[in-house]
Motif scaffolding. Structure first.
Motif, short mmCIF file in Angstrom:
data_model
loop_
_atom_site.label_atom_id
_atom_site.label_comp_id
_atom_site.label_asym_id
_atom_site.label_seq_id
_atom_site.Cartn_x
_atom_site.Cartn_y
_atom_site.Cartn_z
N ASN A 282 0.86 -1.17 0.00
CA ASN A 282 0.00 0.00 0.00
C ASN A 282 0.90 1.23 0.00
N ALA A 283 0.78 2.07 -1.01
CA ALA A 283 1.62 3.25 -1.11
C ALA A 283 0.76 4.49 -1.16
N THR A 284 1.04 5.45 -0.30
CA THR A 284 0.38 6.75 -0.33
C THR A 284 1.43 7.82 -0.50
N SER A 285 1.06 8.92 -1.12
CA SER A 285 2.08 9.93 -1.39
C SER A 285 1.46 11.32 -1.42
N SER A 286 2.33 12.32 -1.29
CA SER A 286 1.92 13.72 -1.35
C SER A 286 3.10 14.55 -1.82
N LEU A 287 2.81 15.62 -2.56
CA LEU A 287 3.85 16.56 -2.96
C LEU A 287 4.18 17.46 -1.77
N VAL A 288 5.48 17.65 -1.52
CA VAL A 288 5.91 18.40 -0.33
C VAL A 288 7.08 19.30 -0.68
N ARG A 289 7.38 20.19 0.26
CA ARG A 289 8.61 20.96 0.23
C ARG A 289 9.30 20.80 1.58
N LEU A 290 10.59 21.12 1.61
CA LEU A 290 11.35 20.95 2.83
C LEU A 290 11.03 22.06 3.82
N ALA A 291 10.79 21.68 5.06
CA ALA A 291 10.57 22.67 6.11
C ALA A 291 11.92 23.12 6.65
N GLY A 292 11.99 24.38 7.04
CA GLY A 292 13.20 24.90 7.65
C GLY A 292 14.21 25.46 6.68
N ALA A 293 14.10 25.10 5.39
CA ALA A 293 15.04 25.65 4.42
C ALA A 293 14.70 27.11 4.14
N THR A 303 10.00 20.97 -5.57
CA THR A 303 8.89 20.14 -5.09
C THR A 303 9.35 18.69 -5.04
N TYR A 304 9.04 18.02 -3.94
CA TYR A 304 9.43 16.63 -3.73
C TYR A 304 8.18 15.78 -3.56
N ARG A 305 8.37 14.48 -3.64
CA ARG A 305 7.26 13.58 -3.34
C ARG A 305 7.58 12.78 -2.09
N LEU A 306 6.68 12.81 -1.13
CA LEU A 306 6.78 12.00 0.07
C LEU A 306 5.94 10.74 -0.13
N ILE A 307 6.52 9.60 0.12
CA ILE A 307 5.84 8.32 -0.09
C ILE A 307 5.88 7.52 1.20
N ARG A 308 4.71 6.99 1.57
CA ARG A 308 4.64 6.07 2.70
C ARG A 308 4.36 4.69 2.15
#
Length: 393
Positions: A282-293, A303-308
Motif C-alpha cells: 500500500n503506497a500513499t504519497s503527497s507533494l511536499v517541500r522541505l521545512a526549515g530551508a 517540489t518533492y514527493r513523500l511516499i509512505r
C-alpha cells in the motif's frame, strides 16, 4: 526499471582477468616497483587467506619471504601512496559493470577495545541499537538491482581527534581533514563521485541505517541538483506543496507537519505493482517541500514527493521516503529503496570474506589504504564471478 547484471551475458566471453592484470589496472600508477608488488600481494592475501586476514596470515598465504609480513605492514601502514587514483579506477570498473546503477551509502562499524586507533570513539550506533567503542567508515557504493560495489570511503572523525594536535600527529591525520557530521561526509563523497562524471543523473538512495541529518543532507543534494531517494522518520517536518501557492518563496506558506500527518490525507493512494521482486504494498504519497530551508534556497523552491509504504499484511511498520523525482511512479521509487539492501549484503560480505574489519594499524593513511585494497578485492571477486557466469552460459 533496472536490468540484472546477469542479463548482459554474452556467449563465449573471456573469463575475468587474473589478479595480476587487475592489480596492474588498479595500482599500476604507484611510482615504485615494490609498492606495485606489495599491492598485488595484499590483494591476493585478502582474496586467498582463509579466516581472519591479519598481515601475518596474509603474508604466509602469498609469499615465502621471511620479511613478507613486515613488508606488507610497511606498505599498508607507512608507505606514502595516494589511494584516490585506485578508487577512481574501481569506480570506473563498477560503473561499466553495473547497468542502471544508483549511488548508495553504507557504514562499516568496527568495534575496538582501546582508544589509540584513528577514529575510535564511543558512539551510539542506531542500526545496532547500542553504544559501542568503535570506528565508523562511511562508504559510497555503486549499486544495481543485483550488485553493490564500494568505490569510496571517508572516516568519521570527531573533534576529540581533529582538535588534539598530539593525536593528529600520531595518527598522521592530514591538515585539511576536519571533523564532519555524517551528512557532510556523504556530501563530500557525492562531490568526489560527481567529479568523475561516470553516472550522469544516477540518484543517491539512502536509508535510515546511515543515521544522517535528513534535512541537511537533502538540502545539500538539492543545492547540487543531485536527485535522491532518502528515508525520513515519521516525525520529519515537511510542508505540503499547495498548488495554489506556485511560488515557493511566498510569505504565505502552510505550517510544517510531520511526514505521518501529511499523509493522513494523501493526494494519491493505491497498491504498487510487483517490481524487482517486491511484494504488493500500500503506497500513499503527497507533494511536499522541505521545512526549515530558507525560502530562496534551491531546496525550498523544489517540489518533492513523500511516499509512505505499508505492507498489505499490516505487520511491518510504515516507512517514509522523500524523493526529488516527483514524477517517478511510486512503484519505481520503492524499487529503488531496495538497493540499500544490496549494499547491506555487500558490507556483510566485506566483513566476513574480504577482511574489511581486520586492519591492525592505527594511522589514518593505513586505514584508507586497507579500505582501498579491501574494496579492490571485493570488486575483483564480483567481476570474476560475473565473468565466470557469462563464460559458462
Amino acid at each position: 526499471m533496472a536490468t540484472r547484471l546477469a542479463a548482459t551475458r554474452r556467449p563465449h566471453t573471456a573469463p575475468a582477468p587474473s589478479t595480476t592484470d587487475f592489480a596492474v589496472d588498479v595500482f599500476g600508477y604507484l611510482p615504485r616497483t615494490d609498492q606495485r608488488q606489495w599491492a598485488h600481494a595484499y590483494l591476493r592475501g585478502l582474496l586467498d587467506t582463509p579466516g581472519k586476514k591479519t598481515v601475518r596470515q596474509m603474508a604466509k598465504a602469498v609469499t615465502s619471504s621471511p620479511g613478507g609480513a613486515q613488508a606488507l605492514q610497511q606498505f599498508i601502514s607507512a608507505s606514502p601512496w595516494d589511494w584516490t587514483t585506485a578508487r577512481e579506477m574501481l569506480a570506473r570498473k563498477a560503473a561499466d559493470a553495473l547497468p542502471q546503477h544508483v549511488w548508495t551509502v553504507g557504514t562499516a562499524v568496527e568495534e575496538k577495545r582501546g582508544n589509540h586507533s584513528v577514529g575510535v570513539h564511543r558512539r551510539f550506533v542506531p542500526r545496532l541499537g547500542r553504544t559501542l567503542n568503535c570506528r565508523i567508515g562511511v562508504g559510497l557504493f555503486l549499486t544495481s538491482a543485483a550488485q553493490s560495489i564500494p568505490v569510496d570511503w571517508t572516516l568519521l572523525l570527531d573533534e576529540a581527534w581533529t582538535l588534539d594536535e598530539e593525536r593528529r600527529r600520531r595518527a598522521r591525520i592530514p591538515d585539511d581533514v576536519a571533523a564532519r557530521p555524517v551528512w557532510a561526509d556523504i556530501l563530500h563523497l557525492v562531490d568526489r563521485a560527481a567529479a568523475l562524471r561516470l553516472s550522469g543523473a544516477a540518484p543517491l538512495v539512502v536509508d535510515l541505517g546511515v543515521s544522517a541529518d535528513v534535512a541537511r543532507l537533502t538540502e545539500g543534494l538539492a543545492q547540487r541538483e543531485r536527485d535522491f531517494v532518502v528515508e525520513v522518520r515519521p516525525d520529519q517536518p515537511l510542508v505540503m506543496a499547495r498548488p495554489d501557492l506556485a511560488d515557493a518563496t511566498s510569505a504565505v506558506r502552510p505550517a510544517p507537519l510531520t511526514a505521518r500527518r501529511l499523509l493522513d490525507r494523501p493526494t494519491r493512494t493505491g497498491r504498487t505493482q510487483p517490481h524487482e521482486g517486491i511484494r504488493h504494498l500500500n503506497a500513499t504519497s503527497s507533494l511536499v517541500r522541505l521545512a526549515g530551508a530558507h525560502p530562496t534556497s534551491p531546496a525550498a523552491q523544489r517540489t518533492y514527493r513523500l511516499i509512505r509504504e505499508q505492507g498489505t499484511d499490516g505487520q511491518q511498520p510504515s516507512r517514509f521516503w522523500i524523493t526529488s523525482m516527483p514524477k517517478l511512479r511510486a512503484g519505481d521509487v520503492l524499487a529503488l529503496t531496495r538497493r540499500p539492501l544490496r549494499t547491506a549484503a555487500a558490507l556483510r560480505e566485506l566483513e566476513s570474506d574480504f577482511g574489511m574489519l581486520d586492519f591492525e594499524g592505527r594511522s589514518f593513511p593505513g586505514w584508507h589504504h586497507h579500505m582501498t585494497l579491501t574494496s579492490a578485492a571485493y570488486t575483483y571477486g564480483r567481476l570474476r564471478a560475473a565473468a565466470q557466469e557469462r563464460y559458462s552460459a
